[in-house]
Write a protein that holds these residues in place. Structure first.
Motif, PDB file in Angstrom:
ATOM      1  N   LEU A  39       0.823  -1.203   0.000  1.00  0.00           N
ATOM      2  CA  LEU A  39       0.000   0.000   0.000  1.00  0.00           C
ATOM      3  C   LEU A  39       0.861   1.260   0.000  1.00  0.00           C
ATOM      4  O   LEU A  39       0.535   2.260  -0.631  1.00  0.00           O
ATOM      5  N   LEU A  40       2.006   1.214   0.720  1.00  0.00           N
ATOM      6  CA  LEU A  40       2.848   2.401   0.818  1.00  0.00           C
ATOM      7  C   LEU A  40       3.825   2.532  -0.346  1.00  0.00           C
ATOM      8  O   LEU A  40       4.148   3.641  -0.764  1.00  0.00           O
ATOM      9  N   ALA A  41       4.314   1.397  -0.877  1.00  0.00           N
ATOM     10  CA  ALA A  41       5.400   1.469  -1.854  1.00  0.00           C
ATOM     11  C   ALA A  41       4.914   1.452  -3.304  1.00  0.00           C
ATOM     12  O   ALA A  41       5.487   2.132  -4.156  1.00  0.00           O
ATOM     13  N   THR A  42       3.874   0.680  -3.585  1.00  0.00           N
ATOM     14  CA  THR A  42       3.485   0.501  -4.991  1.00  0.00           C
ATOM     15  C   THR A  42       3.073   1.800  -5.667  1.00  0.00           C
ATOM     16  O   THR A  42       3.416   2.009  -6.838  1.00  0.00           O
ATOM     17  N   PRO A  43       2.343   2.703  -4.992  1.00  0.00           N
ATOM     18  CA  PRO A  43       2.010   3.973  -5.664  1.00  0.00           C
ATOM     19  C   PRO A  43       3.253   4.763  -6.092  1.00  0.00           C
ATOM     20  O   PRO A  43       3.207   5.484  -7.096  1.00  0.00           O
ATOM     21  N   VAL A  44       4.361   4.611  -5.343  1.00  0.00           N
ATOM     22  CA  VAL A  44       5.592   5.314  -5.728  1.00  0.00           C
ATOM     23  C   VAL A  44       6.111   4.760  -7.053  1.00  0.00           C
ATOM     24  O   VAL A  44       6.532   5.515  -7.939  1.00  0.00           O
ATOM     25  N   LEU A  45       6.039   3.438  -7.204  1.00  0.00           N
ATOM     26  CA  LEU A  45       6.452   2.831  -8.468  1.00  0.00           C
ATOM     27  C   LEU A  45       5.551   3.320  -9.601  1.00  0.00           C
ATOM     28  O   LEU A  45       6.024   3.650 -10.697  1.00  0.00           O
ATOM     29  N   ALA A  46       4.250   3.367  -9.315  1.00  0.00           N
ATOM     30  CA  ALA A  46       3.314   3.820 -10.352  1.00  0.00           C
ATOM     31  C   ALA A  46       3.674   5.232 -10.805  1.00  0.00           C
ATOM     32  O   ALA A  46       3.706   5.529 -12.007  1.00  0.00           O
ATOM     33  N   ALA A  47       3.999   6.103  -9.827  1.00  0.00           N
ATOM     34  CA  ALA A  47       4.374   7.479 -10.175  1.00  0.00           C
ATOM     35  C   ALA A  47       5.620   7.498 -11.039  1.00  0.00           C
ATOM     36  O   ALA A  47       5.698   8.204 -12.053  1.00  0.00           O
ATOM     37  N   PHE A  94      12.919   2.797  -4.293  1.00  0.00           N
ATOM     38  CA  PHE A  94      12.061   3.067  -3.134  1.00  0.00           C
ATOM     39  C   PHE A  94      10.898   2.088  -3.114  1.00  0.00           C
ATOM     40  O   PHE A  94      10.403   1.697  -2.048  1.00  0.00           O
ATOM     41  N   TYR A  95      10.433   1.691  -4.304  1.00  0.00           N
ATOM     42  CA  TYR A  95       9.466   0.597  -4.363  1.00  0.00           C
ATOM     43  C   TYR A  95      10.155  -0.759  -4.331  1.00  0.00           C
ATOM     44  O   TYR A  95       9.778  -1.655  -3.588  1.00  0.00           O
ATOM     45  N   SER A  96      11.172  -0.905  -5.184  1.00  0.00           N
ATOM     46  CA  SER A  96      11.631  -2.249  -5.497  1.00  0.00           C
ATOM     47  C   SER A  96      12.444  -2.876  -4.396  1.00  0.00           C
ATOM     48  O   SER A  96      12.603  -4.082  -4.371  1.00  0.00           O
TER      49      SER A  96
END
Lengths: 258, 536
Positions: free
Chosen positions: B206-214, B247-249
């Motif tokens: 929930l916290l990391a995946t949106p950063v990857l999407a961005a 930051f995501y991976s």
């Protein structure tokens, strides 16, 4: 139990043998290799202890009857040890890592030899500015102008000439994508970026040819972005620079071999 | 007396329609498992192509262009289409059962999470048939290299965004399910350990995946509309991509391993006939890994020259502490137990021993000056495979053999299972241990060819041999599965003497999961029911 100990000891020795790094040829690499050996020994000791405990538990506590074993959930002291032991190990390793890091993070003096490295798809350009050749000016006039360059191709791998026993600064740039300057026997690599300059300094202590190549995926012929580092005595280096200067810059260059 | 006649239609939807429209968490879980195991096979075939190419020096088997596509898609399939969603598959089936719920909190959203996967998988792999081929910049898609490649790269970006959306909404669903739908008596500290690992995994997603999407949206804009987020000539920053990507991976690595640790921590106690040693320590260690996981991303960037080395070196070492705690949890569980060795236990023990190596060889790269040598070499390839194959994949099979009787009401053949384990364990070490030596000897990762003069040929050949042994190990597994499906559903509710609530209902469970629940007074309600609370 004895057999288990012997097997674990044998495996640890084999790991120690297989786990050595290649010969380190720079002062910095030798320091980093010392650190590597400390980490390797710590790793093998931890592995051997845990693996021995694991094998012992599997053999000793295999199911023999239907009796329920004691239902032990854990306890304060042993759980504190579970945290404490790893904390001590990692703080120890971190501390010596940082000591090594400070030791190998050399910055070049202004009068050290500088080699400008430019990575491109898919080879390297090594440039020596004639007014920045370090010790004794490379046999060049102090007012020498111009630069000597070596440009490679994937089929014709370039050779990077450098003198032994003196600090050499590498200034890294890229003209397209990210590359990484990796010399195995330096035990070191540093990335090359478009639009940014990276630099590092090493002092080589062994002469010879050492293979090197790009370590950051950079496209189609990434695997062919190889080069050779040739460490030579200062005199040989000077002679090479002088002949290249004449060859590349011709009579127009203000070059004077002393 | 007025009666209302409720007609019993007896209408049964066609099976295909039923599977497509189902919102039953168990059926969706099975769909996840089929989907992810299919891509495990696809990723495995790509791995065999990689290993065949590298088997000998100066190989021309697939060529440089195809090689870059193949290893990029191998990693993308294994990470995004297999390991991450396979946990959602196990979680879908077993989180509601383990907490005594009738379904997930949001069944329709659950179905949406799954049905985002097939279009993403198709989109990503359709890259192979478009002009310029599939994505070939590595699964890390470093810019500016990722700006140069064909439309397959855009398809890859869109596919990963879809997969990210799937895992983000799936994560929200898991969180709400576990926080709101636990059976009476099941406090947070009585929740099964697999659920705990799924909970922390969901938080990370929930916290990391949106950063990857961005990051992916920025990359897409850069590629197609001249965004220049990562282009230094336009004021952008090349290293920015690496920061947002990792930051995501990096947390994603824990997304890929924590549920596997959870499965192993279910299997070890059952077959040691003891509780998990240090349950609370394990929970806090899991939370610790999740939290620290957000502060170590730049250890993938030690050689960029733009990283605060002492900080990220320190945090990376620190994450070894909760990991070490877990090794103690597992050892302590075995210690003094009454251990039997059916196939799920073998895979769980395989996990512990291989993950031990994957943890230890990771500390080399935490020592920053050592990482200068090892970064981007085969040493790192060995490390991630000891974590994600020796760890995660062994845990997947531990889970499959362990829960197969619950899901399908049939047991997988033990002899075939043991053969599968022995071959996979041997093949795995043959394939990946030599990579340590190759890395130390300076072989960079992601190279399509190497010269004869490097002397890397022998170890590479051994590694390739190991890869094929792993492939062969899947044959007994497939035979066991096919054989099981030809047999009647004869498994009792609790074939293994399990501890947790999924064993309190029939195998397979009815649509509504439970007719009745035993009281929950500890983290092992079925153990209590079998032996009485006094035995605890």
């Amino acid at each position: 139990m004895k057999r288990l100990a012997a097997a674990v000891a044998l495996m640890a020795l084999a790991l120690l043998g297989a786990g050595c790094q290649p010969a380190a040829i720079t002062d910095e690499a030798r320091d980093m290799n010392d650190l590597y050996n400390v980490v390797l020994i710590a790793a093998i000791v931890v592995f051997a202890l845990v693996a021995a405990a694991l094998v012992y538990a599997i053999v000793r506590y295999r199911r023999r009857d239907d009796a329920l074993p004691p239902q032990f959930h854990g306890g304060g002291k042993i759980e504190a040890a579970m945290v404490g032991v790893p904390v001590l190990i990692v703080i120890g390793l971190f501390t010596i890592s940082m000591i090594t890091l400070v030791g190998v993070d050399d910055t070049a003096e202004p009068d050290d030899l500088t080699i400008e490295v430019t990575g491109f798809q898919f080879s390297w350009q090594f440039t020596y500015n004639l007014n920045d050749l370090g010790e004794g000016g490379g046999g060049m006039d102090a007012e020498a102008e111009g630069a000597v360059s070596v440009i490679g191709t994937p089929a014709n791998e370039p050779v990077l000439m450098m003198p032994v026993d003196e600090p050499v600064e590498f200034v890294l740039r890229s003209s397209d994508v990210i590359h990484s300057f990796y010399v195995r026997d330096f035990l070191y690599k540093l990335d090359l970026f478009p639009g940014r300059v990276n630099a590092f300094t090493v002092t080589a202590r062994e002469t010879g040819d050492f293979r090197a190549q790009c370590a950051e995926l950079c496209g189609l012929n990434h695997a062919l972005m190889r080069f050779t580092v040739r460490v030579v005595e200062r005199g040989e280096f000077d002679a090479w620079i002088a002949s290249e200067a004449v060859r590349q810059l011709g009579d127009g260059a203000r070059v004077r071999a002393r | 007396m007025a009666t209302v006649a409720v007609p019993h239609t007896g209408y049964q939807r066609p099976a295909v329609l039923d599977w497509i429209t189902t919102v039953d968490h168990k059926k969706l879980g099975i769909l996840y498992l089929y989907f992810t195991l299919f891509f495990f096979a696809v990723g495995g075939i790509l791995a065999l192509l990689v290993r065949t190419q590298l088997a000998v020096a100066d190989s021309g088997f697939v060529g440089n262009d195809a090689y870059n596509q193949i290893f990029t898609m191998h990693a993308s399939a294994m990470l995004f289409l297999f390991i991450i969603p396979v946990w959602a598959g196990f979680g879908n089936y077993f989180v509601p059962l383990q907490i005594g719920a009738a379904d997930m909190a949001f069944p329709r959203i659950n179905a949406l999470s799954f049905w985002l996967l097939p279009p993403a998988g198709i989109l990503m792999f359709a890259g192979f048939v478009v002009d310029g081929g599939a994505a070939d910049a590595g699964w890390t898609a470093y810019s500016p290299l990722a700006q140069q490649t064909g439309v397959g790269m855009d398809m890859w970006i869109l596919a990963v965004i879809l997969l990210g959306a799937s895992s983000t909404i799936g994560a929200a669903n898991f969180l709400v399910t576990m926080l709101r739908m636990r059976a009476p008596g099941m406090t947070m500290f009585r929740m099964p350990i697999f659920c705990w690992t799924m909970l922390v995994t969901a938080l990370l997603q929930l916290l990391a995946t949106p950063v990857l999407a961005a990051a992916l949206v920025m990359l897409f804009i850069d590629r197609n509309f001249g965004g220049q987020f990562f282009d230094p000539n336009g004021g952008g920053n090349v290293v920015l991509w690496q920061n947002v990507f990792w930051f995501y991976s990096h947390p994603a690595v824990y997304i890929m391993i924590l549920p596997g640790m959870g499965i192993v921590s279910e299997v070890l106690p059952v077959f040691s006939r003891k509780p998990l040693f240090g349950y609370k320590a394990f929970v806090f260690a899991t939370i610790g890994i999740g939290g620290l996981g957000f502060s170590v991303w730049a250890h993938h960037m030690f050689t960029t020259g733009s990283v605060l080395l002492p900080f990220f070196g320190f945090m990376t070492f620190m994450i070894g502490v909760p990991t070490g705690v877990k090794i103690f949890n597992w050892l302590g569980t075995l210690w003094g137990g009454s251990i039997s060795f059916p196939t799920p236990m073998l895979f769980a023990l395989g996990f512990v021993s291989m993950f031990l190596i994957g943890g230890i060889n990771g500390t080399f790269s935490a020592a920053v000056p050592v990482d200068f040598a090892l970064h981007d070499t085969y040493f790192v390839v060995a490390h991630i495979h000891y974590v994600l194959f020796g760890g995660s994949v062994f845990a997947v099979f531990a889970g499959l053999y362990y829960w197969f009787p619950k899901i399908w009401g049939r047991k997988l053949n033990e002899r075939l299972g043991k053969l599968h384990f022995a071959l996979m364990f041997a093949g795995f070490n043959l394939a990946f241990f030599p990579m340590h030596m190759l890395g130390l000897d300076g072989m960079p990762r992601r190279i399509a060819v190497y010269a004869e003069s490097t002397g890397w040929g022998a170890l590479n050949l051994v590694s390739t041999l190991g890869a094929f042994v792993i492939a062969v190990s899947m044959i007994p597994f497939l035979i066991a599965v096919i054989w099981a499906f030809t047999r009647p559903q004869d498994q009792p509710a609790d074939p293994w003497e399990g501890n947790t609530l999924e064993w309190a209902t029939s195998s397979p469970p009815p649509v509504h999961n439970f007719d009745s629940l035993p009281p929950v007074r500890s983290e092992r309600p079925l153990f209590d029911a079998r032996h009485g609370d006094g035995a605890h």
